[in-house]
Structure formats: C-alpha cells, structure tokens
Design a protein around this motif. Structure first.
Motif, PDB file in Angstrom:
ATOM      1  N   MET A  58       0.832  -1.206   0.000  1.00 20.91           N
ATOM      2  CA  MET A  58       0.000   0.000   0.000  1.00 20.91           C
ATOM      3  C   MET A  58       0.868   1.258   0.000  1.00 20.91           C
ATOM      4  SD  MET A  58      -3.114  -0.904  -0.297  1.00 20.91           S
ATOM      5  CE  MET A  58      -3.938   0.630   0.067  1.00 20.91           C
ATOM      6  N   ALA A  59       1.984   1.219   0.725  1.00 14.82           N
ATOM      7  CA  ALA A  59       2.881   2.384   0.740  1.00 14.82           C
ATOM      8  C   ALA A  59       3.468   2.626  -0.645  1.00 14.82           C
ATOM      9  CB  ALA A  59       3.990   2.183   1.771  1.00 14.82           C
ATOM     10  N   ALA A  60       3.873   1.550  -1.321  1.00 15.70           N
ATOM     11  CA  ALA A  60       4.407   1.695  -2.684  1.00 15.70           C
ATOM     12  C   ALA A  60       3.331   2.228  -3.619  1.00 15.70           C
ATOM     13  CB  ALA A  60       4.940   0.352  -3.181  1.00 15.70           C
ATOM     14  N   LEU A  61       2.118   1.712  -3.486  1.00 11.54           N
ATOM     15  CA  LEU A  61       1.010   2.188  -4.325  1.00 11.54           C
ATOM     16  C   LEU A  61       0.687   3.649  -4.004  1.00 11.54           C
ATOM     17  CD1 LEU A  61      -1.084   1.602  -6.470  1.00 11.54           C
ATOM     18  CD2 LEU A  61      -2.554   0.642  -4.671  1.00 11.54           C
ATOM     19  N   ASP A  62       0.698   3.994  -2.740  1.00  5.99           N
ATOM     20  CA  ASP A  62       0.437   5.379  -2.330  1.00  5.99           C
ATOM     21  C   ASP A  62       1.480   6.321  -2.937  1.00  5.99           C
ATOM     22  OD1 ASP A  62      -0.931   7.419  -0.662  1.00  5.99           O
ATOM     23  OD2 ASP A  62       0.994   7.441   0.403  1.00  5.99           O
ATOM     24  N   GLN A  63       2.720   5.894  -2.885  1.00  7.79           N
ATOM     25  CA  GLN A  63       3.787   6.708  -3.472  1.00  7.79           C
ATOM     26  C   GLN A  63       3.565   6.894  -4.974  1.00  7.79           C
ATOM     27  OE1 GLN A  63       7.688   5.082  -2.830  1.00  7.79           O
ATOM     28  NE2 GLN A  63       8.723   6.877  -3.632  1.00  7.79           N
ATOM     29  N   SER A  64       3.164   5.837  -5.660  1.00 10.79           N
ATOM     30  CA  SER A  64       2.902   5.916  -7.095  1.00 10.79           C
ATOM     31  C   SER A  64       1.733   6.855  -7.386  1.00 10.79           C
ATOM     32  CB  SER A  64       2.609   4.521  -7.642  1.00 10.79           C
ATOM     33  OG  SER A  64       2.294   4.573  -9.021  1.00 10.79           O
ATOM     34  N   VAL A  65       0.657   6.723  -6.602  1.00  5.48           N
ATOM     35  CA  VAL A  65      -0.523   7.582  -6.803  1.00  5.48           C
ATOM     36  C   VAL A  65      -0.160   9.036  -6.529  1.00  5.48           C
ATOM     37  CG1 VAL A  65      -2.817   8.135  -5.898  1.00  5.48           C
ATOM     38  CG2 VAL A  65      -2.201   5.757  -6.383  1.00  5.48           C
ATOM     39  N   ARG A  66       0.563   9.290  -5.431  1.00  6.20           N
ATOM     40  CA  ARG A  66       0.966  10.665  -5.117  1.00  6.20           C
ATOM     41  C   ARG A  66       1.840  11.251  -6.230  1.00  6.20           C
ATOM     42  NH1 ARG A  66       0.293  12.475   0.289  1.00  6.20           N
ATOM     43  NH2 ARG A  66      -0.559  10.834   1.613  1.00  6.20           N
ATOM     44  N   GLN A  71       2.409  14.862 -10.617  1.00  7.75           N
ATOM     45  CA  GLN A  71       2.728  15.069 -12.031  1.00  7.75           C
ATOM     46  C   GLN A  71       1.557  15.746 -12.748  1.00  7.75           C
ATOM     47  OE1 GLN A  71       5.747  14.099 -13.529  1.00  7.75           O
ATOM     48  NE2 GLN A  71       5.041  15.313 -15.277  1.00  7.75           N
ATOM     49  N   ALA A  72       0.349  15.309 -12.423  1.00  4.44           N
ATOM     50  CA  ALA A  72      -0.831  15.911 -13.057  1.00  4.44           C
ATOM     51  C   ALA A  72      -0.963  17.381 -12.683  1.00  4.44           C
ATOM     52  CB  ALA A  72      -2.089  15.144 -12.647  1.00  4.44           C
ATOM     53  N   GLU A  73      -0.688  17.699 -11.435  1.00  6.81           N
ATOM     54  CA  GLU A  73      -0.817  19.082 -10.986  1.00  6.81           C
ATOM     55  C   GLU A  73       0.267  19.986 -11.569  1.00  6.81           C
ATOM     56  OE1 GLU A  73      -1.103  18.858  -6.722  1.00  6.81           O
ATOM     57  OE2 GLU A  73      -3.203  18.217  -6.807  1.00  6.81           O
ATOM     58  N   SER A  74       1.425  19.418 -11.845  1.00  9.90           N
ATOM     59  CA  SER A  74       2.517  20.242 -12.372  1.00  9.90           C
ATOM     60  C   SER A  74       2.564  20.269 -13.903  1.00  9.90           C
ATOM     61  CB  SER A  74       3.859  19.760 -11.828  1.00  9.90           C
ATOM     62  OG  SER A  74       4.180  18.488 -12.363  1.00  9.90           O
ATOM     63  N   THR A  75       1.721  19.476 -14.536  1.00  8.88           N
ATOM     64  CA  THR A  75       1.700  19.431 -15.998  1.00  8.88           C
ATOM     65  C   THR A  75       1.062  20.710 -16.544  1.00  8.88           C
ATOM     66  OG1 THR A  75       1.599  17.030 -16.023  1.00  8.88           O
ATOM     67  CG2 THR A  75       0.816  18.148 -17.997  1.00  8.88           C
ATOM     68  N   GLY A  87      -9.219  16.608 -10.860  1.00  7.27           N
ATOM     69  CA  GLY A  87     -10.238  16.314  -9.849  1.00  7.27           C
ATOM     70  C   GLY A  87     -10.347  14.813  -9.605  1.00  7.27           C
ATOM     71  N   ALA A  88     -10.362  14.048 -10.673  1.00  4.36           N
ATOM     72  CA  ALA A  88     -10.443  12.583 -10.549  1.00  4.36           C
ATOM     73  C   ALA A  88      -9.184  12.020  -9.890  1.00  4.36           C
ATOM     74  CB  ALA A  88     -10.663  11.953 -11.916  1.00  4.36           C
ATOM     75  N   ALA A  89      -8.037  12.599 -10.238  1.00  5.76           N
ATOM     76  CA  ALA A  89      -6.784  12.136  -9.632  1.00  5.76           C
ATOM     77  C   ALA A  89      -6.788  12.397  -8.133  1.00  5.76           C
ATOM     78  CB  ALA A  89      -5.588  12.819 -10.302  1.00  5.76           C
ATOM     79  N   ASN A  90      -7.292  13.531  -7.720  1.00  6.33           N
ATOM     80  CA  ASN A  90      -7.377  13.832  -6.291  1.00  6.33           C
ATOM     81  C   ASN A  90      -8.391  12.935  -5.588  1.00  6.33           C
ATOM     82  OD1 ASN A  90      -5.382  15.820  -5.872  1.00  6.33           O
ATOM     83  ND2 ASN A  90      -6.650  17.314  -6.945  1.00  6.33           N
ATOM     84  N   MET A  96      -7.421   6.053  -2.189  1.00  4.66           N
ATOM     85  CA  MET A  96      -6.261   5.254  -1.768  1.00  4.66           C
ATOM     86  C   MET A  96      -5.974   5.459  -0.277  1.00  4.66           C
ATOM     87  SD  MET A  96      -5.515   3.439  -4.276  1.00  4.66           S
ATOM     88  CE  MET A  96      -4.188   2.694  -3.384  1.00  4.66           C
ATOM     89  N   GLN A  97      -6.126   6.676   0.184  1.00  8.66           N
ATOM     90  CA  GLN A  97      -5.924   6.954   1.614  1.00  8.66           C
ATOM     91  C   GLN A  97      -6.965   6.197   2.449  1.00  8.66           C
ATOM     92  OE1 GLN A  97      -3.260   8.572   2.797  1.00  8.66           O
ATOM     93  NE2 GLN A  97      -2.633   8.688   0.650  1.00  8.66           N
ATOM     94  N   ALA A  98      -8.204   6.190   1.961  1.00 10.92           N
ATOM     95  CA  ALA A  98      -9.270   5.459   2.666  1.00 10.92           C
ATOM     96  C   ALA A  98      -8.975   3.958   2.670  1.00 10.92           C
ATOM     97  CB  ALA A  98     -10.624   5.736   2.013  1.00 10.92           C
ATOM     98  N   ALA A  99      -8.472   3.444   1.540  1.00 12.55           N
ATOM     99  CA  ALA A  99      -8.126   2.020   1.459  1.00 12.55           C
ATOM    100  C   ALA A  99      -7.020   1.683   2.466  1.00 12.55           C
ATOM    101  CB  ALA A  99      -7.696   1.651   0.043  1.00 12.55           C
TER     102      ALA A  99
END
Length: 162
Positions: A58-66, A71-75, A87-90, A96-99
């Motif tokens: 989950m930590a690895a997945l969280d890191q990937s999602v973050r 990346q989406a926010e800085s694009t 919005g969907a990414a957030n 993921m945080q809830a999971a």
C-alpha cells in the motif's frame, strides 16, 4: 470361592504398563504444549507478516498515486479535461488513503482477534497440561501401588511361609 492372591507376573506386567502409560501421558502433554505454542506463534507471525507485506504494498502504491497526482498538478495543461482529470486524480488519491485506513483497521482488528485466540489457547494449554500432569502422576502412582501390592503378596504368600 474367592481367591486370595494374584499372578505375580500379571501384577508385574500391570505395573510396567501403568508406568508406561505415565510416560505416554507425559509425552502427550509435552507434545500438545509444543504444538499449541507453535500454532499460536505461527498465527501471530503470519498476521504480522501479512500486515507488513500489505502495508509495504500500500505504501508503494500510495507513493505511485501521489507521484501521478503531483505530475498531473505540475503538468502544463489547461481546460475542462485537465480540470476533470486533476479532480479525478485527487479523488483517486483520497480513495487510496481510505483504502490504507481500511487495511490498517482490518489488520488491527485481526491482530486483536489473534491476540484473543492466543490468550485462549494459552489458557487451554495451561489447564490441559495441568490435567495431563495429574494423569501422569496418577498412572505412575498406580503403577507403584500395584508393584507394592505384588511385593506384599509375594512376601505374604511365598517368602513368609519359609
């Protein structure tokens, strides 16, 4: 007619068998305690290993999602599609945080159940061990009593007549 006496060899065999039973009870007690202890340890270890592995995943997945959200926010991207995507990414990040929270809660509950089970099994094995210790002592005492009876009978019926 009631017979006074016994076959001395039969009494010796019975005494030997009772002492053997005492040893068998002791062995069963030791093996039962060891088996129960192993089960308690294995379940606890498995629960901790599962939690560690899932937490790491989950930590690895969280890191990937973050990283994706960052990346989406800085694009450099504008427009309705960009806004919907961010919005969907957030929302995805929030999911993921809830999971992660659900995993932590579920394994916390599971660990509490494992702890309760371990305590129950430890109580059982303590009581079971005590009962088998008493049975072991009883079988040994019965073997000794039969051997003493055999010796007394031999003394009274055979040796004392001389």
């Amino acid at each position: 007619m009631t017979m006074l006496g016994a076959q001395l060899d039969d009494l010796s065999a019975l005494s030997t068998r009772l002492h053997g039973t005492s040893v068998d009870v002791g062995t069963a007690r030791q093996e039962s305690v060891a088996t129960t202890t192993n089960v308690v340890g294995a379940v606890g270890d498995a629960a901790r290993t599962a939690l560690d592995q899932i937490s790491n995943q989950m930590a690895a997945l969280d890191q990937s999602v973050r990283a994706s959200v960052a990346q989406a926010e800085s694009t450099q991207w504008t427009g309705a599609n960009a806004d919907r995507f961010r919005g969907a990414a957030n929302e995805f990040n929030g999911a993921m945080q809830a999971a992660q929270g659900s995993v932590t809660e579920a394994f916390g509950s599971f660990q509490a159940s494992v702890t309760t089970m371990s305590e129950t099994l430890n109580d059982f094995v303590t009581q079971f061990s005590a009962a088998l210790s008493q049975a072991e002592a009883s079988a040994s005492e019965m073997g000794s009593a039969v051997e003493a009876q055999r010796s007394n009978l031999d003394q009274a019926m055979n040796i004392g007549i001389g």
